[in-house]
Design an enzyme around this catalytic site. Structure first.
Site, PDB file in Angstrom:
ATOM      1  N   PHE A 271       0.868  -1.185   0.000  1.00 24.97           N
ATOM      2  CA  PHE A 271       0.000   0.000   0.000  1.00 24.97           C
ATOM      3  C   PHE A 271       0.895   1.223   0.000  1.00 24.97           C
ATOM      4  CE2 PHE A 271      -2.309   3.602   1.594  1.00 24.97           C
ATOM      5  CZ  PHE A 271      -3.492   3.541   0.874  1.00 24.97           C
TER       6      PHE A 271
ATOM      7  N   ASP B 169       9.391   2.510   2.095  1.00 28.44           N
ATOM      8  CA  ASP B 169       8.208   3.336   2.339  1.00 28.44           C
ATOM      9  C   ASP B 169       7.872   3.191   3.818  1.00 28.44           C
ATOM     10  OD1 ASP B 169       5.743   4.475   2.670  1.00 28.44           O
ATOM     11  OD2 ASP B 169       4.808   3.496   0.948  1.00 28.44           O
TER      12      ASP B 169
ATOM     13  N   LYS C 291       2.654  10.783   7.246  1.00 32.41           N
ATOM     14  CA  LYS C 291       1.781  10.597   8.411  1.00 32.41           C
ATOM     15  C   LYS C 291       2.263  11.316   9.672  1.00 32.41           C
ATOM     16  CE  LYS C 291      -0.905   6.833   6.652  1.00 32.41           C
ATOM     17  NZ  LYS C 291      -0.555   5.699   5.823  1.00 32.41           N
TER      18      LYS C 291
HETATM   19  C1  LIG Z   1      -0.739   5.845   4.329  1.00 34.69           C
HETATM   20  C2  LIG Z   1       0.372   5.352   3.510  1.00 34.69           C
HETATM   21  C3  LIG Z   1       0.754   5.998   2.322  1.00 34.69           C
HETATM   22  C4  LIG Z   1      -0.040   7.126   1.714  1.00 34.69           C
HETATM   23  O1  LIG Z   1      -0.145   8.246   2.514  1.00 34.69           O
HETATM   24  P1  LIG Z   1      -1.277   9.344   2.213  1.00 34.69           P
HETATM   25  O2  LIG Z   1      -0.881  10.502   3.094  1.00 34.69           O
HETATM   26  O3  LIG Z   1      -2.595   8.752   2.579  1.00 34.69           O
HETATM   27  O4  LIG Z   1      -1.196   9.670   0.763  1.00 34.69           O
HETATM   28  C5  LIG Z   1       1.887   5.533   1.669  1.00 34.69           C
HETATM   29  N1  LIG Z   1       2.577   4.479   2.130  1.00 34.69           N
HETATM   30  C6  LIG Z   1       2.233   3.840   3.253  1.00 34.69           C
HETATM   31  C7  LIG Z   1       3.061   2.695   3.730  1.00 34.69           C
HETATM   32  C8  LIG Z   1       1.108   4.238   3.980  1.00 34.69           C
HETATM   33  O5  LIG Z   1       0.743   3.553   5.076  1.00 34.69           O
END
Ligand SMILES: *Cc1c(COP(=O)(O)O)cnc(C)c1O
Length: 411
Positions: free
Chosen positions: A138, A223, A252
């Site tokens: 994700f 990520d 985040k």
């Molecule tokens: C939440 C998330 C994203 C995307 O972040 P947004 O601020 O919602 O665009 C990307 N990578 C990971 C691992 C995430 O948990």
């Protein structure tokens, strides 16, 4: 309560399926609904609220900066961006950062950097760059990102998608090595898959990937939008494997639970592929975001929140493992990123979350079967125990037990 739910249903696109609670106020690990009922936040806005709701220092950083200068754009320098990125780069040990707003934008930035690095530095023929990603990933919701998702719903109806992505199973380093070609520029991976169901890979996986990427001149890009900044009990989840990625995506919690703040960080030779005009964002790196982001990083260090996440995470994990209920299939996670997998035939995760809500604990299912427990990192032992007791009662009774109203009312 119903009024707000009705309004949202009438005017807001139905792209979410919220629990039927209307929140009004938050402080620390607690949330209150419009009727004054109090809930323990075991979700922290998908890990964005690591410092708890409306942390006074972060709110002060936000409001002071808002009065002074908020959004001048990067057409000019500001006296906040440099100090923020210096703090960010020294904290995570990366030489350079590119500030964005949301996680998805920072992932897009990572993909652009990796491709351009592939063409300009590695010598991949024009238009041929490949990025390896994992099944169950994700990384956000842009068209490019959902294009490499393995989740049918995330893709359905949104094609055509960008090419140049190759998918391998998560947790299988040999599969990564087999997928690498002379055109591979990067391996994009979450150290723990969050939205994918809190999936922890086998020990040593990331270290093996590090080795493979180095041998093949492929960028290892972690990520850590969800796992970074203390969430898993270390500053970065990749620290558990003692490795350093070539590129790092943060988001985040970087915004202190107040603003969207994200960044792509990388090696010098990777970041140097960007020239003025190659990439940008109207809001990326604005003084408001910089002030809050810097205060968030300072707080993380001063309050030793990674250590706290490790201790409280252990307490929560042990407590959940001790439950031994027939509906529990698995308990897994690291630090304060924990998943409780339920047998959907006995107890669908959504139903369980609705019952927990009624009992004063807020969380949300990911993938029908997994309940995520990712509270603010400032959570204390008593609150962890309250969560455990509420989870136990909710599981055992099979029916909802609502604690005495007095515990949950603001007076
Ligand atoms: C939440 C998330 C994203 C995307 O972040 P947004 O601020 O919602 O665009 C990307 N990578 C990971 C691992 C995430 O948990």
């Amino acid at each position: 309560m119903d009024r707000f739910i009705k309004l949202e249903r009438q005017y807001c696109a139905r792209n979410y399926h919220p629990l039927p609670v209307v929140l009004h106020k938050g402080e620390g690990v607690w949330l209150w609904d419009v009727e004054g009922k109090r809930y323990l936040d075991m979700m922290s806005a998908y890990s964005a609220v690591s410092f708890g709701h409306s942390h006074p220092r972060l709110v002060a950083a936000l409001t002071e900066q808002a009065r002074l200068l908020a959004i001048p754009s990067r057409a000019f320098y500001s006296d906040r961006l440099g100090p923020f990125l210096e703090k960010l780069c020294t904290t995570v040990g990366m030489p350079k950062a590119l500030p964005m707003n949301t996680g998805a934008e920072a992932v897009e930035t990572a993909i652009k950097a990796a491709r351009k690095w592939g063409y300009k530095v590695k010598g991949v023929p024009a238009g041929q760059a490949e990025v390896v990603v994992c099944k169950g990933n994700f990384a956000g919701r842009t068209t490019t990102i959902v294009g490499f998702s393995s989740e049918a719903q995330y893709r359905d109806g949104f094609g055509p998608f960008a090419s140049g992505f190759v998918t391998v199973p998560f947790g299988d380093a040999a599969a990564l090595e087999a997928a690498i070609t002379p055109h591979t520029v990067a391996f994009l991976v979450e150290p723990i898959q969050g939205e994918g169901g809190i999936v922890v890979p086998p020990a040593g996986y990331l270290a093996a990937c590090r080795d493979i990427c180095s041998r093949h001149d492929v960028l290892l890009i972690c990520d850590e939008v969800q796992t970074g900044l203390g969430r898993t009990g270390r500053l970065l989840a990749s620290d558990h494997d003692g490795i350093k990625p070539d590129g790092l995506v943060l988001g985040k919690a970087l915004g202190g639970g107040l603003l969207p703040v994200s960044a792509f960080l990388a090696r010098q030779d990777v970041m140097n592929v960007f020239n003025p005009g190659d990439h940008g964002s109207t809001f990326g790196g604005n003084p408001l975001a910089s002030a809050v982001g810097q205060a968030a990083l300072e707080l993380l260090e001063e309050e030793r929140l990674s250590e706290r996440a490790s201790e409280m995470g252990e307490r929560l994990l042990q407590g959940l493992r001790a439950l031994r209920h027939p509906a529990i299939r698995d308990v897994r996670g690291r630090g304060l990123l924990i998943g409780l997998e339920l047998d959907p035939a006995m107890l669908p995760a959504r139903v369980f979350c609705e019952r927990l809500m009624a009992a004063g604990v807020l969380s949300k299912e990911t993938h029908d079967t997994v309940v995520r427990f990712a509270p603010p990192l400032i959570i204390g032992p008593q609150e962890v125990d309250f969560a455990l007791a509420t989870i136990a009662v909710t599981l055992d009774a099979g029916t909802v037990r609502v604690p005495a109203a007095a515990d949950h009312m603001i007076v």
